[in-house]
Design a protein around this motif. Structure first.
Motif, short mmCIF file in Angstrom:
data_model
loop_
_atom_site.label_atom_id
_atom_site.label_comp_id
_atom_site.label_asym_id
_atom_site.label_seq_id
_atom_site.Cartn_x
_atom_site.Cartn_y
_atom_site.Cartn_z
N ASN A 249 0.82 -1.22 0.00
CA ASN A 249 0.00 0.00 0.00
C ASN A 249 0.86 1.27 0.00
N PHE A 250 2.02 1.22 0.67
CA PHE A 250 2.84 2.44 0.80
C PHE A 250 4.27 2.28 0.28
N ASP A 251 5.00 1.31 0.89
CA ASP A 251 6.44 1.23 0.63
C ASP A 251 6.76 0.96 -0.82
N ALA A 252 6.00 0.05 -1.44
CA ALA A 252 6.24 -0.28 -2.84
C ALA A 252 6.04 0.93 -3.73
N LEU A 253 5.24 1.89 -3.24
CA LEU A 253 4.96 3.09 -4.02
C LEU A 253 5.85 4.26 -3.58
N PHE A 254 6.95 3.93 -2.91
CA PHE A 254 7.95 4.92 -2.53
C PHE A 254 7.38 5.99 -1.61
N GLN A 255 6.39 5.62 -0.81
CA GLN A 255 5.90 6.57 0.17
C GLN A 255 6.79 6.45 1.40
N PRO A 256 7.44 7.55 1.79
CA PRO A 256 8.34 7.46 2.94
C PRO A 256 7.59 7.00 4.19
N GLN A 257 8.31 6.32 5.05
CA GLN A 257 7.63 5.71 6.20
C GLN A 257 7.11 6.74 7.19
N ASP A 258 7.65 7.96 7.12
CA ASP A 258 7.11 8.99 8.02
C ASP A 258 6.18 9.95 7.27
N HIS A 259 5.71 9.53 6.09
CA HIS A 259 4.81 10.37 5.30
C HIS A 259 3.49 10.57 6.05
N PRO A 260 2.97 11.81 6.05
CA PRO A 260 1.73 12.06 6.79
C PRO A 260 0.57 11.16 6.36
N ALA A 261 0.55 10.78 5.07
CA ALA A 261 -0.55 9.93 4.61
C ALA A 261 -0.54 8.57 5.29
N LYS A 285 13.85 -1.43 0.24
CA LYS A 285 14.51 -0.83 1.40
C LYS A 285 15.66 0.08 0.94
N GLU A 286 16.48 -0.45 0.05
CA GLU A 286 17.62 0.35 -0.42
C GLU A 286 17.17 1.59 -1.18
N THR A 287 16.13 1.41 -1.99
CA THR A 287 15.63 2.55 -2.75
C THR A 287 15.15 3.66 -1.81
N HIS A 288 14.45 3.27 -0.74
CA HIS A 288 13.99 4.26 0.23
C HIS A 288 15.17 4.95 0.91
N GLU A 289 16.18 4.14 1.27
CA GLU A 289 17.26 4.70 2.08
C GLU A 289 18.25 5.53 1.27
N ASN A 290 18.60 5.01 0.07
CA ASN A 290 19.65 5.73 -0.67
C ASN A 290 19.42 5.77 -2.18
N GLY A 291 18.28 5.31 -2.62
CA GLY A 291 17.98 5.38 -4.05
C GLY A 291 18.37 4.13 -4.83
#
Lengths: 475, 543
Positions: A249-261, A285-291
């Motif tokens: 729902n979120f992570d796969a769509l590159f929504q940051p884990q602290d995103h208000p949504a 995980k890597e994409t979120h952390e460093n691209g």
């Protein structure tokens, strides 16, 4: 047009003759009620005259009956006087009361003369009253009025009034009077009785009783229309569970884990966690952390797998789209999904905690932003919106992003959904080869425009009366 | 998303164009206009553009977009001797700090209002409600440099902003409105971040409250700004604030940050550079632009650009959203103008198909409508009371929400029938008979199932009537089926039947129990059935 009763009545009565209702009933072989009803209808149509007449009937009272049998007192007195004239003797014979009546009556008529207890007959008399009683007893009332009046006064005769309805046919229709068919029955069909008969013409303007259509919900009709458009455009329909992992729902769509949504303010979380596919997770995980290798800087910080494991009621159908693309990463792919999504929102006329979302994606190598605009234009055109324009928009998982607007009479430009090209940070971790053009919109918004609704709550808590009244096609 | 209030006078003056010209172009820059008033306009900017949360930022962007001032805007930061020493004791509480001095400002109501608004919006967006980042604005003349950023204990005391008495940290959490509002961020800590000056007097207790002594007034001309947090978001926020104040005429001076092991200078307003292949632009946008068009588009978006073999881009320091070259390509599209792009339907050739789930739904709808039932749709969110208690059923396999918003919606439905009875209870005043059905999803053990349920209600509704319907329904589905006595207490004993296919129960029907009717305040008999279609059909892939 005449009803069968009217025809029957007209046929059996002579023109110009007056028929009491009972007589008309007898002649026409109809019930009195039927005759009466038919006669009034015929009167409206000018075929006959209905009038009410009052006739007087006379009957003898008990006293009258007795006098008819024994003779009137005055008559008997005359008879007795012919034999003797001593009153006291006569009184013995007649009784005091009758003698009194007879004397009074005869004296008034100057038929007798009284002197010294003797009665003297002065002149001869005929007794018309007796004849009258006789006639009345036989049912004839052809009697001089003064005599009748007298008899009534003497309480020998009673007067009664009787009302009677008289029907007089004024004319008959020019055309031949034929019997018409009201209800077409199996017998009529079997006997082919309809052959030379006419059908009773009904008043077609009188509304009949309401019946209600069993039908598809108007909102489902819009969904059906959207599905049809996607299918016509060659899209594959996909479907997913309402309960999803935060990962899809979120992570796969590159929504940051602290995103208000992702706050529990906006999302319905479940107190459940499921295991995730390690291989898929690692790249995300890597994409979120460093691209990772996407060319992005990533969000920085640490990506926490435990947050991705938590189940949610999906907040958008994009959770399904990305999962489908991850499983089908090779172009060309065209897929769509129209289904329920959830937001933690208080209910009002335009916000619901659950609603339906429509979403389409195209995965291909040689497509770009302008093709996304082409898709949107075509899609909205098929939805009946001829004027579409595009404004920059923002969605965390698309770049470029666009907010399409359609022109609606009386409302002007109305924003209808969002669209964009999936970011590389979204597609690359799943090995999706090519660019993903995506767009989506809330069906509720569409329903409000198409069904002219102002309150979305109506859709999900239907008033049966509203559904019954709502036409299959709203113009 | 933050809604920014832009006052016409200010905006027109800063942009140098009339409100009509501004209004006609603003939406194409990327925002939603919420309200157009005589005095001001309320605009919602997207969360990826915090640099547009101030009138200064919007004016800067519009001057580019309206071709008044193109390209990269350079901001000068003067070297100076302002220092902050970061003490070891704060590193595991709130490790990052950056600062900037802004001189020669004319502070009036306009500037103060704009500063406060942008501070609030940045706290909410980049700062994630001050958790990740918080900004403090101070009157420079009240501060004795150098400063020290350190961890203190709960007994440390100072006069916080808007108060006139000395308070300890503990007291601030309990009594100060900001302490009560943001105390949660430091919950469970035994050390608290504090910026003190050379006299060891507090100037700020981030991310909660400043000291009263550094309050900014109309007499203030020089500002000191601190930003604390955890990562590069502190730099993003500082850059946005400092460039905005520079646009107001302020002169920027840098602050040296002395960490235990390194020294940095902030703000760092040097442009980041990025190189983009032209083909990547053509490919993502789906059409070719010539070099001039690319240059012009990017300059209108206030980038510095050189187009040769590649596109060399200088990214303004206030742009917090550029993570990837595609972010710049989007700006090329915006600068070029979305309205100038010729839409083209993609040639992607595929064959469409429906999902089996919805094929079954359509089939069931056809049958039920043929049987005279009207389709309804209801919420899938419901509660235990309606789903189970009212139906005299045992609660099983349901999905429970962690933080429901209302007591009506606490779970996802596992059955449709209760929703239909609920619906009938709202429709008692309508003409009888009423025959309704819904075919749709329920969630059992967190997995969707496809169900159909139907109800008939009128004064003489009985078992026979619903059995006829079930017979017809099963005949249309060409299913061999059988019934057994049901134990479902939602129905009357002896007038309830489980539907069995392949020795498995797939549904139930019967006369709804009077107690159930009473629970829903129904006053007419109701007969009903519910059948699970996923048991007997292949309903396709569920992702």
């Amino acid at each position: 047009m005449l009803s069968p009763f009217e025809i029957k009545l007209l046929k059996s009565l002579e023109v110009g003759k007056e028929y009491p209702i009972s007589e008309a009933a007898r002649v026409s072989e109809l019930s009195k009620d039927a005759v009466l009803k038919a006669a009034y209808l015929l009167e409206q149509k000018g075929f006959c005259k209905v009038k009410e007449i009052v006739t007087k009937r006379y009957t003898l009272t008990n006293e009258g009956l007795q006098y008819l049998k024994d003779g009137l007192p005055e008559e008997r007195l005359i008879e007795l006087l012919k034999k003797k004239n001593n009153l006291s003797e006569i009184e013995k014979e007649m009784g005091k009361k009758e003698l009194g009546i007879a004397l009074g009556w005869l004296r008034k008529k100057n038929v007798i003369k009284l002197s010294d207890g003797k009665v003297e007959l002065i002149k001869d008399v005929d007794f018309k009253e007796k004849d009258a009683l006789n006639l009345i007893s036989k049912g004839s009332f052809d009697i001089p009025k003064d005599i009748l009046k007298n008899l009534i006064k003497r309480k020998l005769v009673e007067e009664e009034e009787e009302k009677e309805i008289i029907i007089k046919v004024l004319k008959k229709p020019d055309v031949e009077l034929r019997e018409v068919i009201t209800d077409l029955t199996p017998e009529i069909l079997l006997n082919r009785d309809w052959k030379d008969k006419e059908f009773l013409k009904y008043d077609i303007k009188i509304p009949s009783k309401d019946v209600f259509t069993a039908k598809v919900h108007p909102y489902e009709r819009i969904i059906r229309e959207c599905r049809k458009i996607f299918l016509e455009m060659g899209f594959v329909e996909i479907k997913g569970n309402y309960v999803q992992t935060s990962f899809w729902n979120f992570d796969a769509l590159f929504q940051p884990q602290d995103h208000p949504a992702r706050d529990m303010q906006d999302t319905f979380y479940l107190n459940k966690y499921v295991e995730l596919d390690e291989k898929l997770v690692k790249k995300v995980k890597e994409t979120h952390e460093n691209g990772w290798i996407t060319g992005s800087t990533g969000w920085g910080g640490k990506w926490d797998i435990n947050k991705a494991k938590q189940l949610v009621l999906r907040t958008h159908t994009t959770a399904i789209t990305i999962h489908y693309l991850a499983k089908n990463p090779n172009p060309p792919v065209k897929a769509f999904c129209i289904d329920r999504v959830y937001r933690r929102e208080a209910i009002d006329a335009t916000h619901l905690p659950e609603f339906d979302q429509l979403e389409g994606v195209v995965l291909d190598k040689d497509v770009g932003f302008k093709h996304l605009l082409g898709l949107l234009k075509e899609f909205f055109l098929k939805m009946g919106f001829e004027d579409v324009r595009f404004r920059p928009g923002y969605f965390p998982y698309t770049e470029p992003s666009v907010e399409p607007e359609v022109y609606v009479e009386d409302l002007g430009w109305v924003e209808l959904g969002g669209a964009g090209v999936f970011r590389k940070e979204v597609v690359e971790p799943f090995g999706i080869k090519g660019k993903v053009l995506a767009w989506g919109l809330g069906i509720g918004r569409l329903a409000m425009l198409r069904l002219g609704m102002k309150d979305l709550r109506r859709l999900y808590l239907p008033d049966i009366g509203w559904l019954r009244e709502f036409p299959a096609i709203k113009r | 998303m933050p809604v920014v209030t832009l006052h016409w006078g200010e905006l027109e003056r800063m942009v140098g164009k009339s409100r009509d010209e501004i209004l006609s172009k603003l939406p194409m820059l990327g925002c939603d206009i919420e309200r157009i008033g005589d005095e001001h306009i309320d605009v919602e900017f997207f969360p990826n553009r915090p640099d547009l949360y101030s009138v200064e930022g919007v004016a800067r962007a519009l001057r580019g977009f309206l071709d008044i001032e193109l390209g990269y805007k350079h901001y000068e930061v003067k070297e100076a001797d302002w220092k902050i020493f970061v003490d070891e004791s704060v590193l595991d509480v709130r490790p990052r700090i950056v600062g900037c001095v802004v001189r020669n400002l004319k502070i009036d109501d306009e500037v103060i209002r704009s500063l406060m608004e942008v501070q609030e919006d940045l706290h909410w967006t980049i700062g994630r409600n001050r958790r990740k980042m918080a900004i403090g604005v101070h009157d420079l003349s009240k501060i004795n440099f150098p400063l020290c950023y350190k961890g203190v204990d709960k007994n440390f005391s100072f006069i916080p902003l808007d108060f006139d008495e000395v308070m300890t940290i503990e007291e601030i959490f309990k009594k100060h409105p900001k302490g009560k509002e943001y105390g949660f961020i430091l919950e469970g800590k035994d050390r608290f971040p504090m910026i003190v000056d050379s006299k060891n007097e507090a100037i700020s207790f981030p991310p909660i409250i400043n000291a009263e002594k550094t309050r900014v007034t109309e007499n203030t001309t020089d500002l000191f700004i601190d930003v604390t947090g955890f990562d590069e978001n502190v730099d993003k926020a500082l850059n946005i604030i400092s460039t905005m104040l520079a646009d107001r005429g302020g002169r920027l001076e840098c602050v040296e940050i002395h960490y235990p092991s390194r020294v940095t200078k902030t703000p760092n307003l040097k442009a980041k550079e990025m190189e983009i292949e032209k083909n990547e632009v053509y490919s993502l946008l789906g059409f070719k632009l010539n070099d001039d068009e690319i240059k012009r588009a990017l300059e209108r978006m206030r980038f510095g650009v050189e187009v040769n073999d590649k596109i060399k881009v200088k990214i303004p320091p206030y742009r917090a959203d550029i993570m990837h070259e595609w972010d710049i390509i989007e700006d090329i599209a915006i600068g070029y103008g979305y309205d100038r792009i010729e839409p083209e339907y993609p040639a992607t050739n595929t064959i469409g198909s429906t999902h089996p789930w919805n094929e079954i739904r359509d089939l069931v709808k056809e049958i039920m409508i043929g049987l005279g039932f009207m389709e309804v749709i209801t919420f899938t969110l419901t509660n235990e009371r309606v789903q189970y208690e009212y139906l005299r059923r045992k609660a099983e396999g349901y999905t429970k929400l962690m933080h429901p918003l209302t007591t009506d919606h606490t779970i996802v439905r596992t059955d449709i029938l209760p929703k239909l009875l609920e619906l009938l209870s709202y429709n008692k005043h309508h003409i009888m008979p009423q025959k309704i059905f819904e075919v749709g999803d329920v969630v059992v053990n967190d997995v969707n199932k496809l169900r159909v349920a139907a109800c008939i209600t009128h004064s003489k509704a009985n078992f026979n009537e619903i059995r006829s319907v079930v017979q017809a329904f099963m005949r249309e589905l060409d299913l061999t089926w059988d019934v057994v006595e049901s134990e479902d207490d939602a129905f009357i004993d002896g007038r309830r039947a489980d539907i069995i296919v392949d020795e498995k129960k797939i549904g139930v029907f019967g006369e709804v129990h009077p107690e159930v009717l009473e629970n829903f305040e129904l006053t007419m008999p109701v007969v009903a059935f519910e059948i699970d279609l996923t048991e007997t059909f292949d309903s396709g892939e569920l992702l």
